[in-house]
Enzyme design. Sequence first.
Site, PDB file in Angstrom:
ATOM      1  N   TRP A 242      43.727  39.897  46.262  1.00 25.62           N
ATOM      2  CA  TRP A 242      42.603  39.505  47.122  1.00 25.62           C
ATOM      3  C   TRP A 242      41.993  38.187  46.643  1.00 25.62           C
ATOM      4  O   TRP A 242      41.543  37.373  47.446  1.00 25.62           O
ATOM      5  CB  TRP A 242      41.544  40.606  47.115  1.00 25.62           C
ATOM      6  N   HIS A 243      41.997  37.975  45.321  1.00 26.73           N
ATOM      7  CA  HIS A 243      41.385  36.766  44.786  1.00 26.73           C
ATOM      8  C   HIS A 243      42.185  35.501  45.126  1.00 26.73           C
ATOM      9  O   HIS A 243      41.613  34.411  45.135  1.00 26.73           O
ATOM     10  CB  HIS A 243      41.222  36.880  43.266  1.00 26.73           C
ATOM     11  N   GLY A 244      43.455  35.628  45.353  1.00 20.15           N
ATOM     12  CA  GLY A 244      44.220  34.438  45.686  1.00 20.15           C
ATOM     13  C   GLY A 244      45.693  34.729  45.866  1.00 20.15           C
ATOM     14  O   GLY A 244      46.220  35.697  45.314  1.00 20.15           O
TER      15      GLY A 244
END
Length: 493
Positions: free
Chosen positions: A326-328
């Site tokens: 989700w962060h990248g």
Amino acid sequence: MLFNSYTFILIFLPATFCVYHGLRRLGRQRAAIASLACASLFFYGWWNPRYLVLLLALIVANFAAARWLMAIALTARKRRLLALAVGVGGNLAVLGYFKYANFLVDNLNAATGFEWTLATIVLPLGISFFTFQKIALLVDTFQGKVRQLDFLDYVLFVSFFPQLIAGPIVHHSEVMPQFRTRGRVSSEMIGLGLMIFIIGLCKKVLLADELARYVAPVFDAAATAGAPSAWAAWAGALAYALQLYFDFSGYSDMAIGGALLFGIRLPLNFASPYKADSIIDFWRRWHVTLSRFLRDYLYIPLGGNRDGRVRRFVNLGVTMLLGGLWHGAAWTFVVWGALHGAYLITNHGWRALRARIGGVVAPSAPGRIAARALTFCAVIIAWVPFRADNLASAFAMLRAMAGANGLGSFNDSPELGPAWLLIVPLLALVWLAPNTQQITGYLPPAGPAPEPIRLPAWLRWRPSPRFAVAGGLLLAVAFLSLSKVSEFIYFQF
């Protein structure tokens, strides 16, 4: 538009504040809400007007999906599941295209030898945050927790500018009732909001941005076979950990402070995470609302801890892997998520083993210090792939931290000595000092409250000329640094 910019502080925020409260004083509550929603949409469109169209389209589509769910009887489970799947699937498809399409194509090319290409895709600001927020409302509607939904309230719920770009990920039950409140916003609440906003601004421009000067050279050296020494590598890793801490903490404070100016209390998103004495405790303190979302809308639906220890550990691992992704869209974030998944599995396993062997015993003071030190080191190691451009440079950085390139000395570079002179006192600050919520006494609308702590009277915030002067001086110092405006790190996610 950035919180740490002259445009926001001198023009947008005062204008929005005056219009909103002016309409409220005239008894025009719905008009005030509409003005705040329009201002929030303008705030988002300032960055790129084209993506305002995307945000509006997603708002309309999700509102329609939520109303569709409400129109279906609770007993018609299959139809409700279909409506939920359409709503959630549509949100994930949009997020997947903008955030992961190029990542998927690049990995397919690497695996197959093909040379597929996609046009350059610019990631819309805040899409990861407002997508999760909309999904949470759809799931709650499916479960019967949302019985009515007003379009204007929903627009403001999604677009409210203090939390639109980088959270917190707000639950509808926390803020929607506040939008309907017609009471007066007290001067004390406005003063509290200003103080928290100023503290957050100082964290960002005076600490986080200053630390950034020492981070990039070390990580760049590791990425280009520059072979940093252990002293330099640890300085870079610790400087990044502190930069991220003050950057994210600063944004969280500014979001809470900005919302208070309009009479809205947001949930806490940051609670002294480097004081955690375990990884479990860390995730109760770091990005609190993301942890809550992953627990309630991913970990528990996967089965949580209901199906035995092995299944629980699998669920933890899957949840943290997806949380990392989700962060990248990069393998570095997957590795970061996998590390934290392994940490959590180990932590839960150790607690279960201790309970089986001799029960839970309150740790001694040295034991708590050792637990905090071990937790902090584990977090620092995981931050390395989080920050690195690729896995190769992350491993090079970790090898340097392990001493593969020699210990080195403070004379390795002109920046190394000043870096440590900044890092050491800031480590003491994050480990020993009270946080913003403890100083100001801020209470969130729901969820965990700040840890109780005894403070001397001179440090406890209250509306007074002394604190007004202190806040003014802090704001003036921060203003002097606004010429070197930089984005918040979490804008990238």
